[in-house]
Scaffold this motif. Sequence first.
Motif, PDB file in Angstrom:
ATOM      1  N   VAL A  58       0.870  -1.177   0.000  1.00 57.44           N
ATOM      2  CA  VAL A  58       0.000   0.000   0.000  1.00 57.44           C
ATOM      3  C   VAL A  58       0.909   1.230   0.000  1.00 57.44           C
ATOM      4  CG1 VAL A  58      -1.746   1.292   1.291  1.00 57.44           C
ATOM      5  CG2 VAL A  58      -1.800  -1.207   1.285  1.00 57.44           C
ATOM      6  N   SER A  59       0.629   2.198  -0.882  1.00 61.99           N
ATOM      7  CA  SER A  59       1.452   3.412  -0.915  1.00 61.99           C
ATOM      8  C   SER A  59       0.589   4.640  -0.657  1.00 61.99           C
ATOM      9  CB  SER A  59       2.178   3.551  -2.255  1.00 61.99           C
ATOM     10  OG  SER A  59       1.268   3.849  -3.279  1.00 61.99           O
ATOM     11  N   LEU A  60       1.169   5.582   0.047  1.00 69.00           N
ATOM     12  CA  LEU A  60       0.554   6.881   0.308  1.00 69.00           C
ATOM     13  C   LEU A  60       1.586   7.940  -0.038  1.00 69.00           C
ATOM     14  CD1 LEU A  60      -0.965   6.056   3.812  1.00 69.00           C
ATOM     15  CD2 LEU A  60      -2.181   6.125   1.634  1.00 69.00           C
ATOM     16  N   GLY A  61       1.194   8.932  -0.813  1.00 62.34           N
ATOM     17  CA  GLY A  61       2.183   9.926  -1.198  1.00 62.34           C
ATOM     18  C   GLY A  61       1.565  11.154  -1.835  1.00 62.34           C
ATOM     19  N   ARG A  77       7.740  18.125 -19.464  1.00 58.46           N
ATOM     20  CA  ARG A  77       7.132  18.056 -18.134  1.00 58.46           C
ATOM     21  C   ARG A  77       8.082  17.343 -17.190  1.00 58.46           C
ATOM     22  NH1 ARG A  77       1.126  16.582 -17.986  1.00 58.46           N
ATOM     23  NH2 ARG A  77       1.060  18.727 -18.661  1.00 58.46           N
ATOM     24  N   LEU A  78       8.317  17.974 -16.041  1.00 56.50           N
ATOM     25  CA  LEU A  78       9.194  17.434 -15.006  1.00 56.50           C
ATOM     26  C   LEU A  78       8.335  17.152 -13.774  1.00 56.50           C
ATOM     27  CD1 LEU A  78      12.165  16.899 -14.183  1.00 56.50           C
ATOM     28  CD2 LEU A  78      12.249  19.256 -13.385  1.00 56.50           C
ATOM     29  N   GLY A  79       8.490  15.951 -13.218  1.00 59.47           N
ATOM     30  CA  GLY A  79       7.666  15.579 -12.075  1.00 59.47           C
ATOM     31  C   GLY A  79       8.482  15.008 -10.932  1.00 59.47           C
ATOM     32  N   LEU A  80       7.959  15.143  -9.742  1.00 60.83           N
ATOM     33  CA  LEU A  80       8.584  14.591  -8.540  1.00 60.83           C
ATOM     34  C   LEU A  80       7.472  13.982  -7.693  1.00 60.83           C
ATOM     35  CD1 LEU A  80      11.221  14.334  -6.902  1.00 60.83           C
ATOM     36  CD2 LEU A  80      10.584  16.460  -5.766  1.00 60.83           C
ATOM     37  N   ARG A  81       7.636  12.699  -7.348  1.00 60.26           N
ATOM     38  CA  ARG A  81       6.657  12.001  -6.513  1.00 60.26           C
ATOM     39  C   ARG A  81       7.372  11.375  -5.335  1.00 60.26           C
ATOM     40  NH1 ARG A  81       3.291   9.266 -11.468  1.00 60.26           N
ATOM     41  NH2 ARG A  81       2.643  11.267 -12.294  1.00 60.26           N
ATOM     42  N   GLY A  82       6.734  11.430  -4.200  1.00 60.65           N
ATOM     43  CA  GLY A  82       7.319  10.846  -3.009  1.00 60.65           C
ATOM     44  C   GLY A  82       6.238  10.330  -2.090  1.00 60.65           C
ATOM     45  N   TYR A  84       5.371   6.965   1.057  1.00 60.16           N
ATOM     46  CA  TYR A  84       5.780   5.850   1.894  1.00 60.16           C
ATOM     47  C   TYR A  84       5.074   4.590   1.416  1.00 60.16           C
ATOM     48  CZ  TYR A  84       7.601   3.610   6.056  1.00 60.16           C
ATOM     49  OH  TYR A  84       8.305   2.794   6.910  1.00 60.16           O
ATOM     50  N   LEU A  85       5.822   3.502   1.322  1.00 57.08           N
ATOM     51  CA  LEU A  85       5.308   2.208   0.899  1.00 57.08           C
ATOM     52  C   LEU A  85       5.179   1.318   2.128  1.00 57.08           C
ATOM     53  CD1 LEU A  85       4.607   0.778  -1.785  1.00 57.08           C
ATOM     54  CD2 LEU A  85       6.933  -0.081  -1.818  1.00 57.08           C
ATOM     55  N   LEU A  86       3.969   0.791   2.355  1.00 57.67           N
ATOM     56  CA  LEU A  86       3.690  -0.081   3.497  1.00 57.67           C
ATOM     57  C   LEU A  86       3.518  -1.513   3.007  1.00 57.67           C
ATOM     58  CD1 LEU A  86       0.947   2.205   4.986  1.00 57.67           C
ATOM     59  CD2 LEU A  86       3.179   1.829   6.014  1.00 57.67           C
ATOM     60  N   SER A  87       4.101  -2.461   3.721  1.00 54.44           N
ATOM     61  CA  SER A  87       3.927  -3.867   3.424  1.00 54.44           C
ATOM     62  C   SER A  87       2.797  -4.389   4.307  1.00 54.44           C
ATOM     63  CB  SER A  87       5.233  -4.621   3.701  1.00 54.44           C
ATOM     64  OG  SER A  87       5.098  -5.977   3.374  1.00 54.44           O
ATOM     65  N   ALA A  88       1.587  -4.540   3.722  1.00 53.75           N
ATOM     66  CA  ALA A  88       0.402  -4.871   4.505  1.00 53.75           C
ATOM     67  C   ALA A  88       0.354  -6.352   4.898  1.00 53.75           C
ATOM     68  CB  ALA A  88      -0.853  -4.483   3.726  1.00 53.75           C
ATOM     69  N   LEU A  89       0.548  -7.242   3.968  1.00 51.13           N
ATOM     70  CA  LEU A  89       0.525  -8.688   4.214  1.00 51.13           C
ATOM     71  C   LEU A  89       1.742  -9.306   3.553  1.00 51.13           C
ATOM     72  CD1 LEU A  89      -3.211  -9.411   3.334  1.00 51.13           C
ATOM     73  CD2 LEU A  89      -2.241  -9.271   5.629  1.00 51.13           C
ATOM     74  N   MET A 108       9.709  -4.546   1.382  1.00 51.55           N
ATOM     75  CA  MET A 108       9.924  -3.384   0.531  1.00 51.55           C
ATOM     76  C   MET A 108       9.342  -2.126   1.159  1.00 51.55           C
ATOM     77  SD  MET A 108       9.206  -5.152  -3.114  1.00 51.55           S
ATOM     78  CE  MET A 108       7.963  -6.244  -2.473  1.00 51.55           C
ATOM     79  N   GLN A 109       9.082  -2.169   2.448  1.00 51.42           N
ATOM     80  CA  GLN A 109       8.478  -1.050   3.164  1.00 51.42           C
ATOM     81  C   GLN A 109       9.489   0.070   3.351  1.00 51.42           C
ATOM     82  OE1 GLN A 109       5.699  -1.955   6.292  1.00 51.42           O
ATOM     83  NE2 GLN A 109       6.857  -0.671   7.706  1.00 51.42           N
ATOM     84  N   GLY A 110       9.026   1.302   3.167  1.00 49.86           N
ATOM     85  CA  GLY A 110       9.888   2.446   3.416  1.00 49.86           C
ATOM     86  C   GLY A 110       9.547   3.624   2.529  1.00 49.86           C
ATOM     87  N   PRO A 111      10.280   4.719   2.679  1.00 50.78           N
ATOM     88  CA  PRO A 111      10.019   5.915   1.879  1.00 50.78           C
ATOM     89  C   PRO A 111      10.498   5.732   0.444  1.00 50.78           C
ATOM     90  CG  PRO A 111      11.916   6.266   3.286  1.00 50.78           C
ATOM     91  CD  PRO A 111      11.361   4.919   3.647  1.00 50.78           C
TER      92      PRO A 111
END
Length: 132
Positions: A58-61, A77-82, A84-89, A108-111
Amino acid sequence: MSLGYWIEPTPRLRAFPTAGVGAGGLLLNIGDDGSAHFDDVLADPNRSATLSTGSLLVSLGAGLEYQFGTPGGDGLRLGLRGGYLLSALSSDWQLGQSRLGGGPDASMQGPFLRLTVGGVRAALGDATGDKQ
């Protein structure tokens, strides 16, 4: 799969929160460097293994995109996305189809931070050459 909603503070700038769900996995390949002698392989034929594990992610950003050039026209077009990735199961480590106990708690959990670069092309007009 990610979902988001973009806001345009200016004609060239987009800002958006995102939420996503997906799956991922880790593979650990263990083997030798291939410089064994024939007799060594006969004495120990099990010389490599591939261990694997998987998880629901699950990711939230949030993200920003800026368009260089004329707004609504051609440009870069230049983009920046950031976020946090959560490992749910997570699944257990496996060797082939067999479960392994006592494996490390790896995930793989982390920013995360991602830079994107792309081109923007103006919408094609109708047969008269007018842009819509």
